[in-house]
Design an enzyme around this catalytic site. Structure first.
Site, PDB file in Angstrom:
ATOM      1  N   PHE A 141       0.815  -1.213   0.000  1.00  0.00           N
ATOM      2  CA  PHE A 141       0.000   0.000   0.000  1.00  0.00           C
ATOM      3  C   PHE A 141       0.860   1.280   0.000  1.00  0.00           C
ATOM      4  O   PHE A 141       0.320   2.370  -0.012  1.00  0.00           O
ATOM      5  CB  PHE A 141      -0.910   0.000   1.236  1.00  0.00           C
ATOM      6  CG  PHE A 141      -1.553  -1.329   1.508  1.00  0.00           C
ATOM      7  CD1 PHE A 141      -2.700  -1.712   0.835  1.00  0.00           C
ATOM      8  CD2 PHE A 141      -0.978  -2.223   2.405  1.00  0.00           C
ATOM      9  CE1 PHE A 141      -3.272  -2.949   1.073  1.00  0.00           C
ATOM     10  CE2 PHE A 141      -1.549  -3.466   2.648  1.00  0.00           C
ATOM     11  CZ  PHE A 141      -2.698  -3.830   1.974  1.00  0.00           C
ATOM     12  N   ASP A 142       2.183   1.111   0.045  1.00  0.00           N
ATOM     13  CA  ASP A 142       3.108   2.225   0.210  1.00  0.00           C
ATOM     14  C   ASP A 142       2.872   2.928   1.547  1.00  0.00           C
ATOM     15  O   ASP A 142       2.949   4.149   1.643  1.00  0.00           O
ATOM     16  CB  ASP A 142       3.019   3.224  -0.943  1.00  0.00           C
ATOM     17  CG  ASP A 142       4.231   4.164  -0.978  1.00  0.00           C
ATOM     18  OD1 ASP A 142       5.251   3.824  -0.357  1.00  0.00           O
ATOM     19  OD2 ASP A 142       4.145   5.227  -1.602  1.00  0.00           O
ATOM     20  N   TYR A 143       2.622   2.144   2.574  1.00  0.00           N
ATOM     21  CA  TYR A 143       2.505   2.674   3.930  1.00  0.00           C
ATOM     22  C   TYR A 143       3.856   2.587   4.635  1.00  0.00           C
ATOM     23  O   TYR A 143       3.954   2.186   5.801  1.00  0.00           O
ATOM     24  CB  TYR A 143       1.436   1.924   4.710  1.00  0.00           C
ATOM     25  CG  TYR A 143       0.016   2.273   4.314  1.00  0.00           C
ATOM     26  CD1 TYR A 143      -0.290   3.500   3.740  1.00  0.00           C
ATOM     27  CD2 TYR A 143      -1.032   1.373   4.513  1.00  0.00           C
ATOM     28  CE1 TYR A 143      -1.592   3.821   3.376  1.00  0.00           C
ATOM     29  CE2 TYR A 143      -2.330   1.688   4.159  1.00  0.00           C
ATOM     30  CZ  TYR A 143      -2.611   2.910   3.593  1.00  0.00           C
ATOM     31  OH  TYR A 143      -3.899   3.235   3.244  1.00  0.00           O
ATOM     32  N   ARG A 336      -1.233   6.078  -9.685  1.00  0.00           N
ATOM     33  CA  ARG A 336      -1.730   6.330  -8.325  1.00  0.00           C
ATOM     34  C   ARG A 336      -1.818   7.826  -8.023  1.00  0.00           C
ATOM     35  O   ARG A 336      -1.171   8.319  -7.111  1.00  0.00           O
ATOM     36  CB  ARG A 336      -0.884   5.617  -7.283  1.00  0.00           C
ATOM     37  CG  ARG A 336       0.597   5.954  -7.322  1.00  0.00           C
ATOM     38  CD  ARG A 336       1.312   5.347  -6.159  1.00  0.00           C
ATOM     39  NE  ARG A 336       2.480   6.129  -5.798  1.00  0.00           N
ATOM     40  CZ  ARG A 336       3.332   5.785  -4.853  1.00  0.00           C
ATOM     41  NH1 ARG A 336       3.140   4.674  -4.160  1.00  0.00           N
ATOM     42  NH2 ARG A 336       4.358   6.540  -4.570  1.00  0.00           N
TER      43      ARG A 336
END
Length: 476
Positions: A141-143, A336
């Site tokens: 999630f690119d967290y 995104r």
């Protein structure tokens, strides 16, 4: 490094000086290729400049020299934010990003998932890993962790213990024992969807700190969940189009898996977070942390490789030539963008950013309020010139003083502000010549206190670019 492309790795946070070591990480350009440059973190002798060790998720021995012609392992998680640590404990604290490619990880190695989006403590003298705590399991999630770890002491069971406080894009505030990485405040592992893309492996649970408020959206006990009623715009037309887009995206709350169906997945909190670069400020005497966070969704759409083709790999800049980030080495590229209306404003109603104070002893949210005005931003990139507090996306943290004052810029308007730490009351503000997406600092000189900040702006936050160091003196 074997960069592959110019600018693929760069230094975007200053080095840390811990004991007699200078420790430096680096930024590696997101979503370009699986075999991206290594996320290696290097420690140099502060006196001689000699390389003492080099930590990488895939190197078992941080002191082993590279052979002739050898490069650091490819695609490993990097540390692009501020490194911290404590010479007394002999620790260097790393908050890591993701392995190469953010939104598909079917070909990640076990070491990649072990050390992605994690707080990693390494030995100051040797670079050996002492412990690691993952804030996201199998992050797709690119967290990644943009906030630096904060080392302090807190009462735990009536005894003062050294702890690490870590703010995250997912809004959790994790408190870990600095000696072993074990949580000293409750962490719940909540069930999440696992029906991701073919060939990928998603975790069935994700950790959430439950002892403190969640700061990924509107502050509350749990991550904020939105629905079609939150769709918003400046006119009935762009609001209606945002609502139509919502129904064409997958959204199952936080940790909704990326998809190639419809318009993709609504990622909320988005890739900005939550808490990001600049991190949290600690008032140790009051046991309070001050944090700022954004409330801004992304739309994440996976694009099949056949449609992506083989585009040029971008560098660490804006990559204006890429309609889709290639994610070379994965079956999908990724698009995104922020979820914006046709007028260029977020598709959810403001506030889009907050500042908040949390009592670390009780876990109570002391106060929160929107941070930033529309003075220097607006529809279609045109500043509204209205100094009305709406809460803007923000980047860059706060600094607190012993007298109970918090200084912060960070918002999309060009102001440095001072708040009363205990109440959140605005005490003072000053106009900056450019964006303040940076951290202020305070120091004493000949009995007088000063506050300084670099006003340099931020291209992706669309604030004014500049190169000014602003220094303010408190009244004599």
């Amino acid at each position: 490094m074997d960069l592959g492309e110019p600018g693929h790795a760069s230094s975007n946070s200053g080095p840390a000086v811990i004991g007699d070591m200078v420790v430096v990480g680096q930024q590696v350009s997101d979503n370009q290729r699986r075999d991206a440059p290594s996320g290696v973190v290097r420690a140099y002798d502060a006196t001689t400049g000699a390389l003492r060790w080099a930590w990488d998720a895939k190197r078992p021995d941080a002191q082993a020299p590279l052979r002739a012609g050898q490069s650091w392992p490819k695609g490993a998680p990097n540390v692009w934010n501020v490194i911290s640590g404590g010479a007394g404990l002999g620790l260097v604290l790393l908050a890591t990003g993701n392995a190469g490619n953010d939104h598909w990880g079917g070909n990640r190695d076990p070491e990649d998932d072990r050390f992605s989006s994690a707080v990693v403590a390494v030995d100051l003298a040797t670079g050996a890993t002492r412990w690691a705590f993952r804030t996201v399991e199998r992050d797709r999630f690119d967290y990644d962790l943009g906030a630096q770890p904060v080392l302090t002491t807190l009462p735990v069971g009536g005894v003062m213990r050294p702890v690490v406080i870590q703010g995250t894009k997912t809004g959790s505030i994790f408190v870990l024992d600095a000696r072993n990485g074990q949580p000293v405040a409750p962490v719940a592992y909540r069930k999440v969807p696992t029906d991701g893309m073919p060939g990928d492996r998603l975790s069935p649970v994700q950790p959430q700190s439950v002892a403190f408020p969640n700061l990924s959206g509107r502050p509350g006990r749990n991550p904020e969940r939105i629905d079609a009623r939150h769709s918003w715009g400046l006119t009935p037309l762009d609001a209606a189009l945002c609502r139509i887009q919502f129904h064409r995206m997958r959204y199952d709350g936080i940790y909704s898996p990326p998809t190639d169906k419809g318009l993709g997945t609504l990622l909320f909190p988005g890739t900005v977070g939550g808490m990001n670069w600049g991190g949290i400020a600690l008032d140790p005497a009051r046991g309070v942390i001050i944090s700022n966070h954004s409330r801004l969704p992304n739309r994440v759409e996976l694009i099949p490789r056949a449609e992506v083709g083989d585009p040029a790999i971008g560098d660490g800049g804006r990559r204006p030539d890429q309609a889709v980030a290639p994610q070379k080495g994965a079956p999908y590229g990724v698009d995104r963008p922020m979820w914006l209306s046709l007028l260029g404003v977020p598709c959810i109603a403001p506030p889009w950013g907050y500042i908040a104070a949390t009592d670390m002893r009780s876990g109570r949210l002391l106060w929160s309020q929107p941070l930033g005005t529309g003075r220097d931003s607006g529809p279609m990139g045109i500043p509204s010139l209205l100094r009305v507090v709406i809460g803007t996306p923000n980047l860059g943290g706060a600094v607190t003083t012993a007298s109970g004052v918090t200084f912060i810029a960070a918002a999309q308007d060009n102001y440095l502000r001072a708040f009363e730490t205990a109440s959140g009351r605005l005490l003072w503000s000053a106009r900056l010549p450019a964006g303040g997406q940076s951290l202020a600092m305070t120091y004493m000189h000949r009995g007088r206190q000063y506050v300084a900040i670099g006003a340099t702006g931020h291209a992706r936050f669309e604030t004014k670019i500049g190169d000014t160091l602003m220094v303010y003196a408190l009244p004599e």
